[in-house]
Design a protein around this motif. Structure first.
Motif, PDB file in Angstrom:
ATOM      1  N   ASP A 180      18.351   0.330  -6.224  1.00 38.75           N
ATOM      2  CA  ASP A 180      18.159   0.889  -7.557  1.00 38.75           C
ATOM      3  C   ASP A 180      17.636  -0.256  -8.418  1.00 38.75           C
ATOM      4  N   ALA A 181      16.410  -0.142  -8.891  1.00 40.11           N
ATOM      5  CA  ALA A 181      15.743  -1.231  -9.612  1.00 40.11           C
ATOM      6  C   ALA A 181      15.937  -1.148 -11.126  1.00 40.11           C
ATOM      7  N   THR A 182      16.868  -0.334 -11.582  1.00 39.06           N
ATOM      8  CA  THR A 182      17.081  -0.163 -13.019  1.00 39.06           C
ATOM      9  C   THR A 182      17.389  -1.484 -13.705  1.00 39.06           C
ATOM     10  N   ASP A 183      18.324  -2.260 -13.163  1.00 42.11           N
ATOM     11  CA  ASP A 183      18.680  -3.539 -13.788  1.00 42.11           C
ATOM     12  C   ASP A 183      17.491  -4.494 -13.818  1.00 42.11           C
ATOM     13  N   ASP A 184      16.737  -4.547 -12.725  1.00 44.18           N
ATOM     14  CA  ASP A 184      15.547  -5.404 -12.685  1.00 44.18           C
ATOM     15  C   ASP A 184      14.571  -5.008 -13.788  1.00 44.18           C
ATOM     16  N   PHE A 185      14.347  -3.716 -13.926  1.00 41.89           N
ATOM     17  CA  PHE A 185      13.408  -3.207 -14.923  1.00 41.89           C
ATOM     18  C   PHE A 185      13.886  -3.525 -16.339  1.00 41.89           C
ATOM     19  N   GLU A 186      15.151  -3.283 -16.604  1.00 43.19           N
ATOM     20  CA  GLU A 186      15.696  -3.496 -17.949  1.00 43.19           C
ATOM     21  C   GLU A 186      15.795  -4.983 -18.304  1.00 43.19           C
ATOM     22  N   ASP A 187      16.089  -5.829 -17.331  1.00 44.77           N
ATOM     23  CA  ASP A 187      16.231  -7.266 -17.595  1.00 44.77           C
ATOM     24  C   ASP A 187      14.934  -7.896 -18.088  1.00 44.77           C
ATOM     25  N   VAL A 188      13.814  -7.337 -17.693  1.00 44.82           N
ATOM     26  CA  VAL A 188      12.519  -7.896 -18.088  1.00 44.82           C
ATOM     27  C   VAL A 188      12.201  -7.576 -19.535  1.00 44.82           C
ATOM     28  N   GLY A 189      12.699  -6.464 -20.026  1.00 51.19           N
ATOM     29  CA  GLY A 189      12.411  -6.087 -21.408  1.00 51.19           C
ATOM     30  C   GLY A 189      11.020  -5.497 -21.544  1.00 51.19           C
ATOM     31  N   HIS A 190      10.742  -4.447 -20.815  1.00 54.28           N
ATOM     32  CA  HIS A 190       9.424  -3.815 -20.858  1.00 54.28           C
ATOM     33  C   HIS A 190       9.146  -3.195 -22.227  1.00 54.28           C
ATOM     34  N   ASP A 235       7.369  -0.508 -25.033  1.00 58.92           N
ATOM     35  CA  ASP A 235       7.297   0.949 -25.117  1.00 58.92           C
ATOM     36  C   ASP A 235       6.063   1.457 -24.371  1.00 58.92           C
ATOM     37  N   GLU A 236       4.991   0.687 -24.438  1.00 64.48           N
ATOM     38  CA  GLU A 236       3.763   1.045 -23.722  1.00 64.48           C
ATOM     39  C   GLU A 236       4.010   1.128 -22.215  1.00 64.48           C
ATOM     40  N   ALA A 237       4.720   0.146 -21.691  1.00 64.53           N
ATOM     41  CA  ALA A 237       5.030   0.128 -20.258  1.00 64.53           C
ATOM     42  C   ALA A 237       5.896   1.324 -19.898  1.00 64.53           C
ATOM     43  N   ARG A 238       6.851   1.636 -20.744  1.00 61.88           N
ATOM     44  CA  ARG A 238       7.728   2.780 -20.483  1.00 61.88           C
ATOM     45  C   ARG A 238       6.942   4.086 -20.515  1.00 61.88           C
ATOM     46  N   ASP A 239       5.998   4.202 -21.432  1.00 64.89           N
ATOM     47  CA  ASP A 239       5.165   5.408 -21.497  1.00 64.89           C
ATOM     48  C   ASP A 239       4.290   5.540 -20.252  1.00 64.89           C
ATOM     49  N   MET A 240       3.847   4.415 -19.740  1.00 64.82           N
ATOM     50  CA  MET A 240       2.995   4.396 -18.553  1.00 64.82           C
ATOM     51  C   MET A 240       3.709   4.936 -17.319  1.00 64.82           C
ATOM     52  N   LYS A 283       0.808  -1.220   0.000  1.00 64.70           N
ATOM     53  CA  LYS A 283       0.000   0.000   0.000  1.00 64.70           C
ATOM     54  C   LYS A 283       0.845   1.277   0.000  1.00 64.70           C
ATOM     55  N   ASP A 284       2.142   1.143  -0.191  1.00 60.34           N
ATOM     56  CA  ASP A 284       3.054   2.288  -0.245  1.00 60.34           C
ATOM     57  C   ASP A 284       4.362   1.821  -0.872  1.00 60.34           C
ATOM     58  N   CYS A 285       4.438   1.864  -2.197  1.00 59.51           N
ATOM     59  CA  CYS A 285       5.578   1.277  -2.904  1.00 59.51           C
ATOM     60  C   CYS A 285       6.199   2.280  -3.878  1.00 59.51           C
ATOM     61  N   TRP A 286       7.471   2.602  -3.636  1.00 56.44           N
ATOM     62  CA  TRP A 286       8.225   3.482  -4.523  1.00 56.44           C
ATOM     63  C   TRP A 286       9.402   2.710  -5.111  1.00 56.44           C
ATOM     64  N   LEU A 287       9.736   3.033  -6.351  1.00 56.77           N
ATOM     65  CA  LEU A 287      10.873   2.395  -7.022  1.00 56.77           C
ATOM     66  C   LEU A 287      11.824   3.455  -7.567  1.00 56.77           C
ATOM     67  N   ILE A 288      13.086   3.088  -7.647  1.00 60.62           N
ATOM     68  CA  ILE A 288      14.103   3.930  -8.273  1.00 60.62           C
ATOM     69  C   ILE A 288      14.509   3.240  -9.571  1.00 60.62           C
ATOM     70  N   ILE A 289      14.283   3.927 -10.683  1.00 62.17           N
ATOM     71  CA  ILE A 289      14.663   3.390 -11.994  1.00 62.17           C
ATOM     72  C   ILE A 289      15.328   4.519 -12.771  1.00 62.17           C
ATOM     73  N   GLU A 290      16.581   4.284 -13.172  1.00 61.34           N
ATOM     74  CA  GLU A 290      17.366   5.258 -13.929  1.00 61.34           C
ATOM     75  C   GLU A 290      17.396   6.623 -13.249  1.00 61.34           C
ATOM     76  N   GLY A 291      17.558   6.603 -11.923  1.00 62.68           N
ATOM     77  CA  GLY A 291      17.691   7.851 -11.175  1.00 62.68           C
ATOM     78  C   GLY A 291      16.380   8.575 -10.904  1.00 62.68           C
ATOM     79  N   LYS A 292      15.280   8.001 -11.366  1.00 62.42           N
ATOM     80  CA  LYS A 292      13.973   8.613 -11.158  1.00 62.42           C
ATOM     81  C   LYS A 292      13.209   7.815 -10.105  1.00 62.42           C
ATOM     82  N   VAL A 293      12.353   8.513  -9.369  1.00 61.00           N
ATOM     83  CA  VAL A 293      11.557   7.876  -8.326  1.00 61.00           C
ATOM     84  C   VAL A 293      10.117   7.790  -8.807  1.00 61.00           C
TER      85      VAL A 293
END
Length: 136
Positions: free
Chosen positions: A54-64, A66-71, A20-30
């Motif tokens: 820093d969840a950047t590697d986790d995010f990139e490894d999945v291969g999201h 373009d739609e997910a990135r726009d979201m 109920k309170d989840c923040w992520l760090i991806i590519e320096g952004k929160v």
């Protein structure tokens, strides 16, 4: 003129590690992904596992897609001060790392909807076979 994005220190971000309170760090952004927890295709467990680092590697490894990135733009809340992000961090389990009772209940209902008719059909078959033997 757009305002400057808010800057967070790492320790202020990592405390947001619950369903109920989840923040992520991806590519320096929160990103505050709390509203997306139930809708994430990989489940809320995937997002919770990406907290506290820093969840950047986790995010990139999945291969999201373009739609997910726009979201992601709608969940953006600021930047992280990169100087405060540790190079490597030991895994720390989120505080509320429990099963999701709603998803478990849905699964049980689906299984029962499948099994109960099979059990009834099987019982009908047994009764029919038994009555045929008795009448013969």
């Amino acid at each position: 003129m757009a305002s400057d994005p808010k800057t967070f220190v790492f320790n202020d971000v990592v405390i947001h590690n619950k369903t109920k309170d989840c923040w992520l760090i991806i590519e320096g952004k929160v990103y505050d992904v709390t509203p997306f927890m139930e809708d994430h295709p990989g489940g809320d467990e995937v997002l919770l596992a990406a907290t506290g680092k820093d969840a950047t590697d986790d995010f990139e490894d999945v291969g999201h897609s373009d739609e997910a990135r726009d979201m992601m733009h709608k969940y953006y809340i600021g930047e992280v001060d990169k100087a405060t992000v540790p190079k490597k961090r030991a895994y720390v389990a989120p505080a509320d790392r429990k099963y999701n009772p709603d998803k478990t209940q849905e699964f049980v209902v689906k299984i029962l909807q499948f099994i109960v008719p099979l059990v009834i059909l099987g019982l009908a078959f047994v009764v029919r076979s038994y009555t045929k033997e008795k009448s013969a």
